[in-house]
Design an enzyme around this catalytic site. Structure first.
Site, PDB file in Angstrom:
ATOM      1  N   HIS A 221       0.803  -1.231   0.000  1.00 38.64           N
ATOM      2  CA  HIS A 221       0.000   0.000   0.000  1.00 38.64           C
ATOM      3  C   HIS A 221       0.832   1.275   0.000  1.00 38.64           C
ATOM      4  CE1 HIS A 221       0.986  -0.267   4.242  1.00 38.64           C
ATOM      5  NE2 HIS A 221       0.655   1.005   4.353  1.00 38.64           N
TER       6      HIS A 221
HETATM    7  C1  UD1 Z   1      -2.234   5.211   6.241  1.00 41.46           C
HETATM    8  C2  UD1 Z   1      -0.881   5.646   6.831  1.00 41.46           C
HETATM    9  C3  UD1 Z   1       0.140   4.555   6.609  1.00 41.46           C
HETATM   10  C4  UD1 Z   1      -0.355   3.225   7.111  1.00 41.46           C
HETATM   11  C5  UD1 Z   1      -1.675   2.914   6.425  1.00 41.46           C
HETATM   12  C6  UD1 Z   1      -2.285   1.597   6.818  1.00 41.46           C
HETATM   13  C7  UD1 Z   1      -0.407   8.044   6.725  1.00 41.46           C
HETATM   14  C8  UD1 Z   1       0.440   9.064   6.059  1.00 41.46           C
HETATM   15  N1  UD1 Z   1      -0.382   6.840   6.156  1.00 41.46           N
HETATM   16  O1  UD1 Z   1      -2.067   5.090   4.832  1.00 41.46           O
HETATM   17  O2  UD1 Z   1       1.328   4.904   7.306  1.00 41.46           O
HETATM   18  O3  UD1 Z   1       0.606   2.233   6.831  1.00 41.46           O
HETATM   19  O4  UD1 Z   1      -2.586   3.960   6.780  1.00 41.46           O
HETATM   20  O5  UD1 Z   1      -3.438   1.381   6.045  1.00 41.46           O
HETATM   21  O6  UD1 Z   1      -1.019   8.334   7.714  1.00 41.46           O
HETATM   22  N2  UD1 Z   1      -9.450   4.413   2.399  1.00 41.46           N
HETATM   23  C9  UD1 Z   1     -10.589   3.663   2.410  1.00 41.46           C
HETATM   24  N3  UD1 Z   1     -11.124   3.315   3.623  1.00 41.46           N
HETATM   25  C10 UD1 Z   1     -10.565   3.673   4.799  1.00 41.46           C
HETATM   26  C11 UD1 Z   1      -9.407   4.468   4.765  1.00 41.46           C
HETATM   27  C12 UD1 Z   1      -8.848   4.820   3.578  1.00 41.46           C
HETATM   28  O7  UD1 Z   1     -11.121   3.313   1.382  1.00 41.46           O
HETATM   29  O8  UD1 Z   1     -11.090   3.310   5.862  1.00 41.46           O
HETATM   30  C13 UD1 Z   1      -8.847   4.792   1.086  1.00 41.46           C
HETATM   31  C14 UD1 Z   1      -9.280   6.131   0.610  1.00 41.46           C
HETATM   32  O9  UD1 Z   1      -9.357   6.093  -0.781  1.00 41.46           O
HETATM   33  C15 UD1 Z   1      -8.121   7.023   1.014  1.00 41.46           C
HETATM   34  C16 UD1 Z   1      -6.959   6.087   0.876  1.00 41.46           C
HETATM   35  O10 UD1 Z   1      -7.443   4.791   1.243  1.00 41.46           O
HETATM   36  O11 UD1 Z   1      -7.995   8.141   0.220  1.00 41.46           O
HETATM   37  C17 UD1 Z   1      -5.776   6.458   1.712  1.00 41.46           C
HETATM   38  O12 UD1 Z   1      -6.094   6.474   3.097  1.00 41.46           O
HETATM   39  P1  UD1 Z   1      -5.153   7.288   4.110  1.00 41.46           P
HETATM   40  O13 UD1 Z   1      -5.636   7.163   5.480  1.00 41.46           O
HETATM   41  O14 UD1 Z   1      -4.906   8.645   3.583  1.00 41.46           O
HETATM   42  O15 UD1 Z   1      -3.765   6.560   3.998  1.00 41.46           O
HETATM   43  P2  UD1 Z   1      -3.345   5.040   3.890  1.00 41.46           P
HETATM   44  O16 UD1 Z   1      -2.843   4.831   2.525  1.00 41.46           O
HETATM   45  O17 UD1 Z   1      -4.350   4.086   4.412  1.00 41.46           O
END
Ligand code: UD1
Length: 390
Positions: A221
């Site tokens: 990811h």
């Molecule tokens: C975040 C953390 C990362 C961690 C990861 C675990 C930061 C900078 N990154 O990254 O260190 O390893 O979590 O997953 O804080 N989304 C969903 N459902 C959710 C949450 C997110 O669909 O419940 C999707 C959305 O499209 C969102 C994308 O995932 O835009 C990214 O989510 P985000 O929380 O920004 O970062 P992660 O990539 O999950």
């Protein structure tokens, strides 16, 4: 040290994203077990919100429902960080906590630390001092800045203290306590769900594992692997290579899933022996990791979990902030180097791969050590305050 923490309101414990929950669960339990510590208020920023990324893990980890949820949701890094800050400030004003406890390196960790530091509220950072030395990683920025703001820094491996010393953080603020993520792993391992049950529940036939060769597990990811079409394509080609030799089970992150489709790469997965699953619960993930012949990942936590479980881990990154998993554990960095992966997979299938040993203090008692140290520091500062008044 005693002057830094003040005994006032509760311990405000912050979670935001999936990797925070397995770190916070043992802390909440250990804090609750000490009558000399203030009560816990669990604040969820809402950075992760899907049931699969969120509620399910709370249940698996016996983590109490958060006392409040700031419901920030997804956005760009700047917007997400800013929104967490905006919504956390009034919470901090209302709670007047003795300290804010943050874990790991996600945006919620830094955002809440920034708010607390400007308000003069002490910050306790659990899993401090890890450095990849790669500022292209958003988490590296979060780690560096959170550690600069933190008053008490608990570390998981020895190398962290030298990183912090180099950045000018005084030794009396730092304590090596071990790894709270491994506390959770050891506590819940006996409840791990069998991989076959997980596959069947997700509609993958038992035939997927029929050839007795075992299986590998994939998680990917990191933006550096999955946010650009070319890097994601390279990663998928590597997975196809490995899957030709060993079936792979891949609980896929929602962002990665979205990008596979967006970049038109789903055909690379269509005819490969790769079972794509939605994000799994903690007990299902433990079951997959424990029983895997190898793991391909770019996750920080999984590098540690595989080391604790003695399962060979190929980390698809060029660096790691967790060097102990390489020096002592079962981890090997392979980037997106097809030849390196092929060589490592050969070796693992032939010999079982790197053996490794469990690092110092990854013994299931890190949270207890933190609770003890925190109560000592808070107790000391309360006594100092008494003395000043008297
Ligand atoms: C975040 C953390 C990362 C961690 C990861 C675990 C930061 C900078 N990154 O990254 O260190 O390893 O979590 O997953 O804080 N989304 C969903 N459902 C959710 C949450 C997110 O669909 O419940 C999707 C959305 O499209 C969102 C994308 O995932 O835009 C990214 O989510 P985000 O929380 O920004 O970062 P992660 O990539 O999950």
């Amino acid at each position: 040290m005693g002057e830094i923490l003040r005994l006032r309101g509760p311990l405000a414990c912050i979670v935001g994203a999936r990797p925070n929950y397995m770190k916070m669960a043992p802390l909440v339990r250990a804090f609750g077990a000490r009558s000399d510590l203030p009560g816990v208020v669990l604040v969820h920023t809402g950075q992760h919100y899907d049931v699969a990324m969120n509620e399910r893990l709370f249940v698996d980890l016996d983590l109490p429902k958060p006392d409040m949820n700031l419901q920030v949701g997804s956005a760009s890094h700047a917007l997400q960080t800013a929104e967490i800050m905006r919504r956390f400030e009034p919470v901090l004003d209302e709670l007047e906590p003795s300290c804010v406890v943050v874990v790991g390196d996600v945006n919620s960790t830094l955002a809440c630390s920034l708010v607390a530091s400007k308000k003069g509220t002490p910050i306790v950072h659990v899993e401090a001092g890890l450095r990849s030395f790669d500022r292209g990683m958003p988490e590296e920025i979060n780690r560096l800045l959170t550690d600069q703001l933190a008053d008490v820094l608990y570390t998981t491996e020895r190398a962290a203290a030298s990183n912090l010393a180099r950045e000018g953080i005084s030794a009396d603020r730092i304590r090596f306590v071990g790894n709270v993520m491994i506390d959770s792993l050891l506590q819940h391992l006996k409840r791990a769900v069998s991989p076959l049950d997980t596959l069947v529940r997700e509609g993958v036939g038992a035939a997927f594992l029929a050839d007795q060769a075992g299986f590998g597990v994939v998680t990917l990811h990191r933006p550096s692997n999955v946010d650009q079409p070319e890097s994601l394509r390279e990663a998928l080609v590597i997975l196809r290579d490995v899957a030709a030799r060993l079936p792979l089970i891949w609980p896929i992150h929602p962002r990665t899933r979205g990008n596979v489709d967006l970049f038109g790469l789903s055909s690379l997965l269509a005819d490969a022996r790769i079972a794509l699953l939605p994000p799994q619960g903690y007990l299902e993930t433990l079951g997959l990791l424990t029983n895997a012949r190898l793991v391909l990942t770019d996750s920080g936590g999984i590098q540690e979990e595989t080391t604790a479980l003695a399962v060979p881990c190929l980390t698809m990154r060029d660096n790691t902030e967790r060097p102990v998993t390489i020096e002592q554990g079962t981890n090997t960095l392979v980037g997106r180097n097809r030849d390196a992966v092929r060589t490592c997979v050969d070796e693992i299938l032939r010999t079982g791969g790197k053996r490794g040993r469990v690092p110092e203090l990854w013994d299931g008692r890190a949270a207890e050590r933190i609770a003890f140290d925190l109560s000592r520091r808070l107790g000391q500062s309360a006594r100092d305050a008494e003395r000043v008044r008297a």
